[in-house]
Design a protein around this motif. Structure first.
Motif, mmCIF file in Angstrom:
data_model
loop_
_atom_site.group_PDB
_atom_site.id
_atom_site.type_symbol
_atom_site.label_atom_id
_atom_site.label_comp_id
_atom_site.label_asym_id
_atom_site.label_seq_id
_atom_site.Cartn_x
_atom_site.Cartn_y
_atom_site.Cartn_z
ATOM 1 N N ARG B 45 0.829 -1.213 0.000
ATOM 2 C CA ARG B 45 0.000 0.000 0.000
ATOM 3 C C ARG B 45 0.865 1.265 0.000
ATOM 4 O O ARG B 45 0.527 2.255 -0.649
ATOM 5 C CB ARG B 45 -0.944 -0.005 1.217
ATOM 6 C CG ARG B 45 -2.099 -0.978 1.059
ATOM 7 C CD ARG B 45 -3.052 -0.943 2.248
ATOM 8 N NE ARG B 45 -4.185 -1.823 2.047
ATOM 9 C CZ ARG B 45 -5.308 -1.470 1.418
ATOM 10 N NH1 ARG B 45 -5.437 -0.235 0.960
ATOM 11 N NH2 ARG B 45 -6.293 -2.334 1.247
ATOM 12 N N MET B 47 3.586 1.657 -1.449
ATOM 13 C CA MET B 47 4.173 1.837 -2.781
ATOM 14 C C MET B 47 3.096 2.042 -3.848
ATOM 15 O O MET B 47 3.397 2.006 -5.041
ATOM 16 C CB MET B 47 5.017 0.611 -3.158
ATOM 17 C CG MET B 47 6.049 0.207 -2.110
ATOM 18 S SD MET B 47 7.464 1.290 -2.062
ATOM 19 C CE MET B 47 8.499 0.529 -3.294
ATOM 20 N N SER B 48 1.845 2.220 -3.432
ATOM 21 C CA SER B 48 0.729 2.284 -4.386
ATOM 22 C C SER B 48 0.298 3.715 -4.674
ATOM 23 O O SER B 48 0.404 4.598 -3.812
ATOM 24 C CB SER B 48 -0.476 1.510 -3.829
ATOM 25 O OG SER B 48 -0.185 0.143 -3.699
ATOM 26 N N ASP B 49 -0.215 3.905 -5.868
ATOM 27 C CA ASP B 49 -0.844 5.168 -6.248
ATOM 28 C C ASP B 49 -2.124 5.329 -5.430
ATOM 29 O O ASP B 49 -3.029 4.503 -5.517
ATOM 30 C CB ASP B 49 -1.165 5.122 -7.752
ATOM 31 C CG ASP B 49 -1.862 6.372 -8.253
ATOM 32 O OD1 ASP B 49 -2.100 7.305 -7.452
ATOM 33 O OD2 ASP B 49 -2.175 6.413 -9.459
ATOM 34 N N THR B 51 -4.303 7.818 -5.645
ATOM 35 C CA THR B 51 -5.377 8.561 -6.292
ATOM 36 C C THR B 51 -6.496 7.602 -6.690
ATOM 37 O O THR B 51 -6.315 6.381 -6.708
ATOM 38 C CB THR B 51 -4.874 9.310 -7.542
ATOM 39 O OG1 THR B 51 -4.451 8.350 -8.529
ATOM 40 C CG2 THR B 51 -3.701 10.217 -7.186
ATOM 41 N N GLU B 52 -7.661 8.157 -7.001
ATOM 42 C CA GLU B 52 -8.818 7.298 -7.256
ATOM 43 C C GLU B 52 -9.390 7.424 -8.667
ATOM 44 O O GLU B 52 -10.090 6.535 -9.136
ATOM 45 C CB GLU B 52 -9.919 7.612 -6.234
ATOM 46 C CG GLU B 52 -9.504 7.270 -4.797
ATOM 47 C CD GLU B 52 -10.597 7.556 -3.793
ATOM 48 O OE1 GLU B 52 -11.585 8.220 -4.163
ATOM 49 O OE2 GLU B 52 -10.451 7.104 -2.639
ATOM 50 N N GLU B 53 -9.127 8.541 -9.331
ATOM 51 C CA GLU B 53 -9.720 8.768 -10.649
ATOM 52 C C GLU B 53 -8.829 8.201 -11.762
ATOM 53 O O GLU B 53 -7.595 8.214 -11.632
ATOM 54 C CB GLU B 53 -9.917 10.268 -10.886
ATOM 55 C CG GLU B 53 -10.935 10.905 -9.960
ATOM 56 C CD GLU B 53 -12.314 10.292 -10.138
ATOM 57 O OE1 GLU B 53 -12.731 10.105 -11.302
ATOM 58 O OE2 GLU B 53 -12.971 9.983 -9.122
ATOM 59 N N PRO B 54 -9.418 7.728 -12.857
ATOM 60 C CA PRO B 54 -8.593 7.291 -13.999
ATOM 61 C C PRO B 54 -7.717 8.431 -14.504
ATOM 62 O O PRO B 54 -8.114 9.599 -14.434
ATOM 63 C CB PRO B 54 -9.633 6.893 -15.058
ATOM 64 C CG PRO B 54 -10.908 6.691 -14.321
ATOM 65 C CD PRO B 54 -10.862 7.583 -13.115
ATOM 66 N N VAL B 55 -6.517 8.103 -14.991
ATOM 67 C CA VAL B 55 -5.655 9.141 -15.560
ATOM 68 C C VAL B 55 -6.184 9.483 -16.958
ATOM 69 O O VAL B 55 -6.852 8.658 -17.603
ATOM 70 C CB VAL B 55 -4.181 8.677 -15.632
ATOM 71 C CG1 VAL B 55 -3.649 8.416 -14.237
ATOM 72 C CG2 VAL B 55 -4.025 7.451 -16.512
#
Lengths: 262, 70
Positions: B45, B47-49, B51-55
């Motif tokens: 976790r 090391m994880s992105d 953010t929640e929205e698609p790029v």
């Protein structure tokens, strides 16, 4: 397996593998047109099952345009248009491996197109989740996308490449969780067995990565060896390595193994 | 552990100690000394992105092991 030599088929059969299930995936390069996929799908549904049969290994496959090539929506639309007429081929199990790679809007749109295709044709679904920093976010987006289809049966969807931070997310939503094993990166056999010990044997399976990179067609038998080393019973090993995949795959009536009553 | 130590020496020797991936690795390594189970999930976790929205678009195909700074 389009990326492997025949020695791998021999090794798998010798190790006790009863079938191979090959997803449509990235070829190591981006195909320039739908015609490249047309040939690839013929390879998966015609040539490769004949090659595997020579080594006594039943061959099944999944069809899709993989997430790495899903940024080009027009290409994806052209490829998806090829799939319906191939779904009746005797070795096609469903749609996969679909999913996300970099979690982009276009990848998500193409994922939704694939899910709709699977729903329209009553197909099983095999989902790829992104790697490393993109996995957690991608897995959440994929689950949301699947759940947005009210008529999706979670028990007919396997979400693959789960790791310790995503396995429970997948299982809690009623999906199957797949662990693709690699010898030196991503999920190793030892970590996969850890997850079985943590999350149980229900709706979980292992598969060997057999791609263009460093991978090992015998990763699943090696995970079985790791389970036995830790004292798991033969019944548990058999359930994880053999019975669970049969349970999921037998939901496709074309999946039959000689000597099995499923 | 020796490989990790050698890796950290190597990146420092090559002047890459401030690389965001090295920084993320060092941050996540704190979990290794935790007394609580669940270290691997917490490392993943970390090391994880988050953010929640698609790029907007996929400009590359690979991954780096840690989210790139905004």
């Amino acid at each position: 397996m389009v990326s492997r030599v025949t020695d791998d088929y021999t090794s798998m059969v010798t190790a006790g593998c009863r079938a191979v299930c090959e997803p449509a995936f990235w070829a190591g390069f981006d195909r320039k047109s739908a015609r490249g996929f047309e040939d690839y799908f013929l390879q998966l549904t015609d040539y490769e099952p004949r090659r595997a049969k020579k080594f006594l290994l039943p061959h099944f496959c999944w069809l899709c345009i993989n997430p790495k090539e899903s940024e080009d929506v027009k290409l994806a639309e052209d490829v998806l248009a090829l799939i319906p007429e191939l779904l009746d081929r005797p070795n096609v199990l469903g749609i996969g491996e679909i999913g996300l790679n970099k979690n982009s809007r276009n990848e998500l749109r193409v994922l939704e197109m694939h899910i709709q295709l699977a729903v329209d044709h009553g197909q099983l679904i095999l989902v790829h989740t992104p790697h490393l920093e993109d996995k957690l976010k991608g897995t959440k987006l994929i689950i949301d996308a699947l759940k947005s289809f009210s008529n999706i049966d979670a028990g007919r969807v396997i979400i693959d490449h789960v790791e310790e931070h995503t396995a429970k997310l997948v299982l809690d939503q009623g999906f199957w969780a797949g662990m693709t094993l690699y010898p030196e990166s991503k999920c190793t056999p030892a970590r996969a067995v850890d997850m079985v010990e943590l999350y149980g044997a229900e709706r979980i399976w292992m598969n060997s990565a057999c791609d263009w990179g460093v991978s090992d067609p015998l990763a699943v038998p090696k995970a079985g060896l790791e389970m036995r080393r830790r004292g798991h019973t033969e019944a548990v090993v058999d359930r994880i390595l053999y019975q669970n995949p049969i349970s999921f795959l037998s939901q496709c009536p074309k999946f039959r193994l000689e000597g099995e009553s499923t | 552990m020796i490989d990790v130590a050698a890796f950290l020496d190597r990146v420092q020797r090559f002047g890459l100690d401030d690389d965001y991936r090295v920084q993320a690795l060092k941050s996540a390594m704190q979990e290794l000394l935790s007394a609580s189970p669940g270290r691997v999930e917490r490392v993943l976790r970390a090391m994880s992105d988050a953010t929640e929205e698609p790029v907007p678009s996929a400009t590359i195909q690979g991954a780096f092991g840690a989210p790139r700074p905004a």
